[in-house]
Design a protein around this motif. Structure first.
Motif, PDB file in Angstrom:
ATOM      1  N   UNK A 116      -1.236  10.680 -11.290  1.00 21.48           N
ATOM      2  CA  UNK A 116      -2.325  11.497 -10.871  1.00 21.48           C
ATOM      3  C   UNK A 116      -3.128  10.656 -10.074  1.00 21.48           C
ATOM      4  N   UNK A 117      -3.432   9.449 -10.149  1.00 22.85           N
ATOM      5  CA  UNK A 117      -4.228   8.725  -9.187  1.00 22.85           C
ATOM      6  C   UNK A 117      -3.932   8.532  -8.058  1.00 22.85           C
ATOM      7  N   UNK A 118      -2.507   8.415  -7.684  1.00 23.05           N
ATOM      8  CA  UNK A 118      -1.748   8.214  -6.348  1.00 23.05           C
ATOM      9  C   UNK A 118      -1.917   9.636  -5.724  1.00 23.05           C
ATOM     10  N   UNK A 119      -1.780  10.817  -6.594  1.00 17.57           N
ATOM     11  CA  UNK A 119      -1.642  12.181  -6.018  1.00 17.57           C
ATOM     12  C   UNK A 119      -3.193  12.424  -5.424  1.00 17.57           C
ATOM     13  N   UNK A 120      -4.204  11.939  -6.164  1.00 20.43           N
ATOM     14  CA  UNK A 120      -5.703  12.196  -5.791  1.00 20.43           C
ATOM     15  C   UNK A 120      -5.986  11.430  -4.585  1.00 20.43           C
ATOM     16  N   UNK A 121      -5.128  10.381  -4.501  1.00 15.46           N
ATOM     17  CA  UNK A 121      -5.663   9.471  -3.258  1.00 15.46           C
ATOM     18  C   UNK A 121      -4.867  10.099  -2.261  1.00 15.46           C
ATOM     19  N   UNK A 142       0.944  -1.250  -0.140  1.00 10.48           N
ATOM     20  CA  UNK A 142      -0.011  -0.062   0.122  1.00 10.48           C
ATOM     21  C   UNK A 142       1.043   1.100  -0.009  1.00 10.48           C
ATOM     22  N   UNK A 143       0.930   1.903  -1.041  1.00 10.39           N
ATOM     23  CA  UNK A 143       1.692   3.014  -1.260  1.00 10.39           C
ATOM     24  C   UNK A 143       1.541   4.082   0.007  1.00 10.39           C
ATOM     25  N   UNK A 144       2.515   5.135   0.408  1.00  9.57           N
ATOM     26  CA  UNK A 144       2.124   5.904   1.523  1.00  9.57           C
ATOM     27  C   UNK A 144       1.141   6.951   1.428  1.00  9.57           C
ATOM     28  N   UNK A 145       0.164   6.798   1.867  1.00  7.33           N
ATOM     29  CA  UNK A 145      -1.289   7.176   1.647  1.00  7.33           C
ATOM     30  C   UNK A 145      -1.006   9.104   2.028  1.00  7.33           C
ATOM     31  N   UNK A 146       0.062   9.443   2.938  1.00  7.62           N
ATOM     32  CA  UNK A 146       0.336  10.745   3.174  1.00  7.62           C
ATOM     33  C   UNK A 146       1.911  11.238   3.404  1.00  7.62           C
ATOM     34  N   UNK A 147       2.036  12.142   2.670  1.00  7.11           N
ATOM     35  CA  UNK A 147       3.594  12.363   2.386  1.00  7.11           C
ATOM     36  C   UNK A 147       3.755  13.441   3.772  1.00  7.11           C
TER      37      UNK A 147
END
Length: 919
Positions: A816-821, A727-732
């Motif tokens: 874009x999908x990841x940035x939107x998430x 699961x990619x990092x949901x918050x930077x």
């Protein structure tokens, strides 16, 4: 070298010996001797300890534990590769430090208080001539002149004195001026020697000539100033609490960072260097960078609110200390009372009259139409008022800009002037009809003052003074305007009235007169004490006091309800102190009164036992006030000490909160205090304490608010770790900073402005064992609010991915999908914060009852944080920095629904809590 004598020795030794020791004479010094002596003893000034430089004061705001933690956080962020993050954290620290310095510097205006109290020029005898010199140049052995209105420039013994009365309230706290004379009488209490005048006091009446016995730091004034300056500033409870909080947060952040490092290394099998950077990022995430500026701004807000309630706080942290106050050591004069002598009663043989603001009420009789008599209507009252008005050297100037009239003379005579004004007596007109032709001034031996007035072929001799001295000179008494021989029964009635007033703490003044035919000027010139003050006709008594402030009754009651003990510590007499204390409800008649002399005999154990009961301190010296405050602090009390005089300064400096009077207070007291009352009103102290309690409650509210976002900041990283990166990092990290420094701040400030919840002053002061970061706050922040926000923000992350086609398409860590998430995760946290801001406003009360829109600052903060989210999402330059992208319409719909269930669930919890409390 001149040998300095103590004031007591200087008062009792023969004058010739004193002058010999001072190497001077009653004609003063020569200029040469004075100049040489000035080089030896120094200027007549108060040497204050070297003040801390403004640079050090400025740097202090950047070296608190929380500030150091932020400096370290910035370094950690830079080491982890987030240079922008580190710079931003440091910028917050710098802005906060500058703001704190500016706020405290503005509140604490530097004044040279001691010099402001000393006169600039003095009339001194040198080389056989009277010269006007700067008071700084006075030396021991100098002889100088005094007259009414002069401030006394140095400690001195009187060589000549005519009707001298000195206001020593700045030293003693006593309202009534001390009579001074050349002959020595010890008097009652400290500074009461009749032949000594003290620096920093003021001459109310009469003229005098005196020889200087002490200057500068050797004066009593200087000794008190020295005692004050030796006291170090106490660390405020809030500073200690924030230091404790910083340590707790640091430990929590380090433990979480260590856990994430170990998990990333041994569970996810991250390279050690990447695991370390990841752990540093988590440490930064768990440090609430916005806490310190929010605390500072909240305290500043409290300072502004207190200023509107007439309390000027010089140190931001003192705001919260007020809320912890358990004991108030209050001066009487000018604090609990109005510091303005007022006639309360008039006694004449035909009856007693109570004096009101409108006139005189005849006790026991019904006035015409039930209204007070505005004009004196009986012969006996007419005569008494005439004596009070014409046998009077004081002027009262009414100035519309001032709350209190300006008095040129003594407070006792000023009370009589105001009494005559209430009676409608035209003093100026009467003096034209019966001008004063002679005066026999007041002196402390006979305790009487006489004026002689001529009206046609008659001389009226008017006398006022102490009853014990005046009654013995009376052979007749006036009853209904007719004079008759005074009897033993009359004297018993007079003494009974006087004793009744004394028991009430009132000061009585007797009036008598005598009329004789006018023969010639030689007859007038020949009137002296021996032949004028005899065969007098007794008229009556006035009873006066320094009345309590009207609002003091409610303030004392409020303190008792809040379980705050009030101890009166005054230089006034025992009777007066206890009478006022009982009158305002401070104590019962069972209260113990301890004098300064008795206090000296008490050991620490006995004093501590006495302080646990109802107690009043009277006739106390400055060092004794300090001792009382110190003993209370050793008993674990948080002490607020009030005062207005030089004598109060050591205790003000020692207390946890020193409260000085802004109108009547000396500058010495104002410098020593943490808070200044701009209206000299004890009720303002109670209002400030209430505000202090509200500030602490609000600190806990926004601490809860700030900490609750830490959980949803940490959970996304945990998902990343425990999924082993699937699961990619949901918050930077930059998005975490957006929460900590952006969206947290304004709603938190709104919580800092929240109004008091009902019953805040019906609770005891918070215990010293209670802490800002309590288990209750931790539980609510992490296990309740934080857990709810974590679940919702995680759902928002997967909701965005669901819109992008998951689970058919794998979660991506770019594009874009990841940035939107990640944008959706951040947005969900922000909308959870909206609900948290509303929920944190009250502990138990329903948000709908207090008014969901009643706190405008919170709603401004909510609007700003939503706008900030939109700016970061829709501005191309910022999108790349914060890894964000514009959201879709369904995303916004999802977000807008989030706060509703959270608020309703919390309302349900509060309802259950209220129901349990009632049952």
């Amino acid at each position: 070298m001149i040998i300095m004598k103590s004031e007591n020795k200087a008062a009792t030794m023969p004058l010739t010996q004193l002058l010999s020791d001072l190497k001077t004479s009653d004609q003063g010094l020569s200029e040469d001797v004075a100049a040489a002596r000035l080089k030896t003893v120094g200027q007549n000034t108060i040497h204050r300890q070297k003040q801390q430089s403004q640079l050090l004061i400025f740097l202090k705001n950047f070296t608190s534990l929380m500030a150091i933690l932020l400096w370290v956080s910035g370094i950690i962020a830079m080491l982890s590769g987030s240079v922008e993050l580190g710079i931003a954290i440091w910028a917050v620290n710098i802005i906060n430090g500058v703001f704190s310095y500016w706020q405290e510097h503005r509140a604490a205006k530097a004044t040279d208080s001691l010099m402001a109290m000393l006169p600039t020029y003095t009339r001194v005898h040198r080389d056989g001539k009277v010269k006007q010199i700067n008071a700084l140049d006075l030396v021991p052995g100098d002889v100088f002149d005094l007259q009414a209105g002069n401030a006394v420039p140095a400690d001195a013994r009187l060589l000549e004195a005519t009707s001298v009365q000195v206001d020593q309230s700045a030293l003693t706290g006593e309202t009534v001026p001390e009579s001074k004379s050349v002959e020595f009488t010890p008097g009652e209490g400290k500074y009461a020697e009749s032949n000594i005048v003290y620096a920093g006091t003021a001459v109310g009446a009469g003229t005098a000539k005196a020889v200087v016995i002490a200057t500068g730091m050797a004066t009593e004034f200087g000794k008190i100033a020295s005692l004050t300056e030796k006291q170090s500033n106490l660390t405020s409870p809030l500073t200690l609490e924030l230091n404790r909080l910083t340590k707790q947060i640091s430990i929590i952040a380090m433990i979480i960072g260590l856990l994430f490092f170990l998990t990333a290394t041994f569970f996810v099998h991250y390279p050690v260097n990447q695991s370390f950077i990841f752990a540093l990022g988590m440490i930064v995430a768990f440090i609430p960078e916005g806490l310190l500026p929010t605390v500072t701004l909240s305290l500043a807000r409290g300072v502004q609110k207190m200023a509107k309630r007439h309390a000027l706080v010089k140190d931001l942290n003192s705001v919260e200390t007020l809320g912890e106050t358990t004991v108030i050591c209050s001066d009487k004069t000018g604090t609990l009372t109005q510091n303005q002598m007022t006639v309360n009663h008039i006694w004449v043989p035909t009856g007693e009259f109570t004096v009101s603001g409108q006139g005189f009420v005849n006790n026991g009789q019904v006035e015409k139409d039930g209204q007070p008599v505005s004009k004196v209507g009986t012969p006996d009252l007419n005569r008494l008022i005439s004596i009070a008005a014409l046998n009077n050297d004081t002027q009262v100037e009414n100035n519309g800009k001032l709350k209190k009239p300006k008095i040129l003379g003594t407070p006792t005579e000023a009370a009589l002037v105001i009494l005559c004004q209430k009676a409608g007596f035209d003093t100026a007109a009467h003096l034209k009809i019966m001008p004063r032709v002679k005066e026999l001034p007041f002196d402390s031996r006979r305790k009487m003052m006489t004026t002689v007035h001529r009206e046609g072929n008659q001389l009226d001799i008017y006398v006022k003074g102490a009853l014990s001295d005046l009654l013995g000179q009376c052979t007749q008494i006036q009853v209904n305007g007719i004079s008759r021989e005074i009897t033993a029964a009359d004297k018993e009635s007079i003494d009974a009235a006087n004793e009744k007033y004394a028991a009430q703490g009132l000061r009585s003044l007797a009036f008598a007169y005598r009329s004789i035919p006018f023969k010639n000027q030689t007859q007038v010139d020949g009137l002296e004490i021996a032949n004028a003050e005899k065969q007098l006709i007794f008229v009556g008594l006035t009873a006066m006091s320094d009345p309590p402030r009207p609002e003091i009754y409610g303030a004392v009651k409020k303190c008792h309800e809040a379980q705050i003990k009030i101890i009166m510590v005054t230089g006034d007499s025992q009777l007066t102190a206890k009478s006022i204390a009982m009158q305002i409800g401070l104590t019962s008649d069972k209260a113990r009164v301890i004098t300064g002399a008795e206090l000296d005999t008490l050991n620490d154990h006995d004093l501590k036992e006495a302080l646990q009961e109802e107690i009043i301190f009277a006739r106390v010296a400055p060092e004794q006030k300090y001792k009382i405050v110190s003993t209370l602090q050793s008993m674990g009390e948080v002490v607020a000490s009030t005062g207005d005089g030089v004598n109060d300064a050591p205790a003000l400096k020692k207390a946890n909160i020193g409260v000085a009077m802004g109108v009547t207070g000396t500058d010495v007291a104002k410098d020593a205090a943490n808070m200044i009352l701009t209206d000299d009103n004890f009720a303002s102290i109670v209002a400030a304490i209430e505000e202090g309690r509200v500030v602490y409650s609000n600190l806990q509210k926004f601490l809860l608010y700030i900490l609750n976002s830490n959980m949803p900041e940490a959970v996304p990283s945990a998902l990343f770790l425990f999924s082993r990166g699937l699961i990619p990092l949901p918050l930077t990290i930059m998005q975490i900073l957006t929460v900590d420094l952006g969206t947290d701040l304004l709603p938190a400030l709104g919580l800092g402005s929240e109004a008091a919840e009902p019953g805040v002053m019906q609770q005891p002061p918070r215990a010293k064992t209670a802490h800002l970061l309590s288990k209750r706050i931790l539980w609510k922040a992490f296990a309740w609010y934080g857990a709810i926000a974590s679940v919702i923000s995680t759902l928002a992350y997967f909701f965005a991915n669901l819109q992008a086609g998951w689970p058919n398409r794998a979660l991506l860590s770019s594009g874009v999908g990841y940035s939107r998430a990640t944008t959706m995760t951040l947005a969900a946290i922000i909308f959870c914060q909206i609900a948290a801001a509303l929920n944190c406003r009250t502990e138990e009360e329903s948000i709908f009852k207090v008014g969901i829109f009643s706190n405008h600052i919170i709603w401004v903060g909510i609007v700003v944080e939503v706008l900030l989210l939109m700016i970061l999402s829709y501005t191309p330059v910022l999108q790349s920095v914060f890894h964000m992208t514009p959201l879709l319409g369904q995303d916004w719909l999802f977000l807008c629904v989030i706060p509703i269930p959270i608020v309703l669930v919390e309302e349900g919890r509060k309802w259950v809590q209220r129901k349990r409390k009632r049952s």
